[in-house]
Design an enzyme around this catalytic site. Structure first.
Site, PDB file in Angstrom:
ATOM      1  N   ASP A  36       0.850  -1.183   0.000  1.00  0.00           N
ATOM      2  CA  ASP A  36       0.000   0.000   0.000  1.00  0.00           C
ATOM      3  C   ASP A  36       0.886   1.234   0.000  1.00  0.00           C
ATOM      4  O   ASP A  36       2.030   1.192   0.466  1.00  0.00           O
ATOM      5  CB  ASP A  36      -0.917   0.007   1.237  1.00  0.00           C
ATOM      6  CG  ASP A  36      -2.087   0.977   1.101  1.00  0.00           C
ATOM      7  OD1 ASP A  36      -3.203   0.513   0.795  1.00  0.00           O
ATOM      8  OD2 ASP A  36      -1.872   2.185   1.295  1.00  0.00           O
ATOM      9  N   ARG A  88     -19.097   9.329 -13.106  1.00  0.00           N
ATOM     10  CA  ARG A  88     -18.350   8.074 -13.206  1.00  0.00           C
ATOM     11  C   ARG A  88     -17.060   8.253 -14.011  1.00  0.00           C
ATOM     12  O   ARG A  88     -16.034   7.656 -13.709  1.00  0.00           O
ATOM     13  CB  ARG A  88     -19.258   7.033 -13.876  1.00  0.00           C
ATOM     14  CG  ARG A  88     -18.755   5.608 -13.777  1.00  0.00           C
ATOM     15  CD  ARG A  88     -19.828   4.676 -14.304  1.00  0.00           C
ATOM     16  NE  ARG A  88     -19.410   3.296 -14.217  1.00  0.00           N
ATOM     17  CZ  ARG A  88     -19.558   2.410 -15.203  1.00  0.00           C
ATOM     18  NH1 ARG A  88     -20.101   2.806 -16.340  1.00  0.00           N
ATOM     19  NH2 ARG A  88     -19.186   1.170 -15.064  1.00  0.00           N
ATOM     20  N   ASP A 148     -22.383 -10.588  -7.472  1.00  0.00           N
ATOM     21  CA  ASP A 148     -23.788 -10.406  -7.861  1.00  0.00           C
ATOM     22  C   ASP A 148     -24.463 -11.765  -8.070  1.00  0.00           C
ATOM     23  O   ASP A 148     -25.610 -11.969  -7.664  1.00  0.00           O
ATOM     24  CB  ASP A 148     -23.887  -9.593  -9.155  1.00  0.00           C
ATOM     25  CG  ASP A 148     -23.203  -8.247  -9.040  1.00  0.00           C
ATOM     26  OD1 ASP A 148     -23.728  -7.372  -8.343  1.00  0.00           O
ATOM     27  OD2 ASP A 148     -22.127  -8.085  -9.643  1.00  0.00           O
ATOM     28  N   ARG A 151     -25.173 -13.405  -4.788  1.00  0.00           N
ATOM     29  CA  ARG A 151     -26.364 -12.806  -4.182  1.00  0.00           C
ATOM     30  C   ARG A 151     -27.634 -13.334  -4.841  1.00  0.00           C
ATOM     31  O   ARG A 151     -28.630 -13.640  -4.161  1.00  0.00           O
ATOM     32  CB  ARG A 151     -26.302 -11.283  -4.319  1.00  0.00           C
ATOM     33  CG  ARG A 151     -25.262 -10.629  -3.423  1.00  0.00           C
ATOM     34  CD  ARG A 151     -25.015  -9.177  -3.792  1.00  0.00           C
ATOM     35  NE  ARG A 151     -24.101  -8.533  -2.850  1.00  0.00           N
ATOM     36  CZ  ARG A 151     -23.433  -7.413  -3.091  1.00  0.00           C
ATOM     37  NH1 ARG A 151     -23.594  -6.797  -4.258  1.00  0.00           N
ATOM     38  NH2 ARG A 151     -22.617  -6.899  -2.185  1.00  0.00           N
ATOM     39  N   HIS A 175     -20.561  -5.208 -14.161  1.00  0.00           N
ATOM     40  CA  HIS A 175     -20.835  -5.177 -12.728  1.00  0.00           C
ATOM     41  C   HIS A 175     -21.287  -3.746 -12.433  1.00  0.00           C
ATOM     42  O   HIS A 175     -20.486  -2.864 -12.143  1.00  0.00           O
ATOM     43  CB  HIS A 175     -19.580  -5.521 -11.931  1.00  0.00           C
ATOM     44  CG  HIS A 175     -19.726  -5.283 -10.446  1.00  0.00           C
ATOM     45  ND1 HIS A 175     -20.652  -5.939  -9.683  1.00  0.00           N
ATOM     46  CD2 HIS A 175     -19.070  -4.445  -9.600  1.00  0.00           C
ATOM     47  CE1 HIS A 175     -20.564  -5.525  -8.430  1.00  0.00           C
ATOM     48  NE2 HIS A 175     -19.614  -4.608  -8.358  1.00  0.00           N
TER      49      HIS A 175
END
Length: 302
Positions: A36, A88, A148, A151, A175
């Protein structure tokens, strides 16, 4: 310890830490490297995760971007988060710069490495990562609609009163907003979903909205999602390390559509070994094409 088992996780936030935690308990990695830009968060996560090593054989340590580039599997969870009201396209521009720095710092990346993207928007970032890394398309994949689809199977399992693992159904495409459910090919135990009595009262539109909107509900309630995607990413890493050849819906470059989107793909040591076409009705095929076109407009900018 098996080969192909050195995993680098770039991004030590909640998603990266959840992934590392899930991987440790699978006992399949020889080593997990945490990378990181913030050395303090890396040290904190390594110290905390090392305490869980008492029930795991996996070692975990801080690493440099260069070391990450030599890992067998490189998972990128780092990325800028969308600001309130931010378009976006602006988010993608910021994440392009983040990815450019990350992948630039990894060079030279080992040629047989598999790169797994879990940051959002995952399809676009997977496309960008493939271009920046120079790795073959099959070796750069995104988590895509795996979560997804999970789910969806949980919802259908509850409705049809079966274990979700017995449900064979896929969320395909982006997605995101333009994703679609392949209802026509959905089965339970090989039996088409539309032959079950529950099909007549199944509110497919509501289920679709529930699947695509679940992340926002979690974010509204606690600020972020990380356990689900952490578990899904860990499962994909598991599948690669053990060359399990399991079919999962992941973001990958699909020649038929000329874009990176989610389709069922066989996963193993080389990343994607084969992409499968799901039988779709006319309306479903149109939805998938629309999803591909929405992604193409942005992907062509990068």
């Amino acid at each position: 310890m098996v080969t192909h088992s050195r995993v680098a996780i770039v991004g030590a936030g909640a998603v990266g830490a959840s992934l590392a935690y899930a991987l440790m308990f699978k006992n399949i990695c020889s080593e997990i490297l945490i990378v990181d830009i913030n050395p303090e968060i890396v040290r904190a996560q390594v110290l905390d995760l090392a305490d869980a090593a008492c029930v795991s054989h996996t070692s975990i340590r801080a690493a440099t971007a260069e070391e990450a580039g030599q890992a067998d599997i490189i998972v990128i969870s780092a990325g800028a988060k969308q600001k309130d009201g931010e378009p976006r396209t602006k988010l993608i521009e910021r994440n392009y710069r983040v990815l450019n720095n990350i992948i630039g710092g990894m060079q030279p990346i080992r040629p047989d490495a598999v790169m797994l993207m879990v940051a959002n928007p995952v399809d676009i970032l997977t496309h960008i990562a493939r271009k920046l890394s120079g790795l073959p398309p099959n070796q750069v994949i995104g988590s895509g609609t795996y979560l997804d689809t999970t789910r969806l199977c949980v919802y259908l399992g509850e409705i049809f009163d079966v274990n979700p693992q017995s449900v064979n159904a896929f969320v395909l495409g982006e997605h995101g907003d333009s994703q679609m459910i392949a209802w026509d090919s959905a089965t339970i135990g090989g039996q088409p979903l539309h032959t079950f009595p529950q099909w007549e009262t199944l509110d497919r539109e509501a289920i679709g909205k529930a699947v695509s909107g679940k992340a926002m509900e979690i974010i509204r309630l606690k600020g972020a999602t990380f356990y689900g995607i952490g578990a899904c990413a860990a499962d994909l890493v598991h599948t690669i390390i053990l060359n399990k050849k399991i079919v999962h819906p992941v973001s990958v470059f699909v020649e038929k559509y000329g874009v990176t989107l989610s389709m069922p793909a066989k996963i193993g040591w080389e990343g994607v070994q084969q992409v499968y076409e799901v039988p779709l009705g006319k309306e479903e095929e149109e939805q998938l094409v629309q999803s591909a076109e929405a992604l193409r407009e942005i992907e062509e900018l990068y």
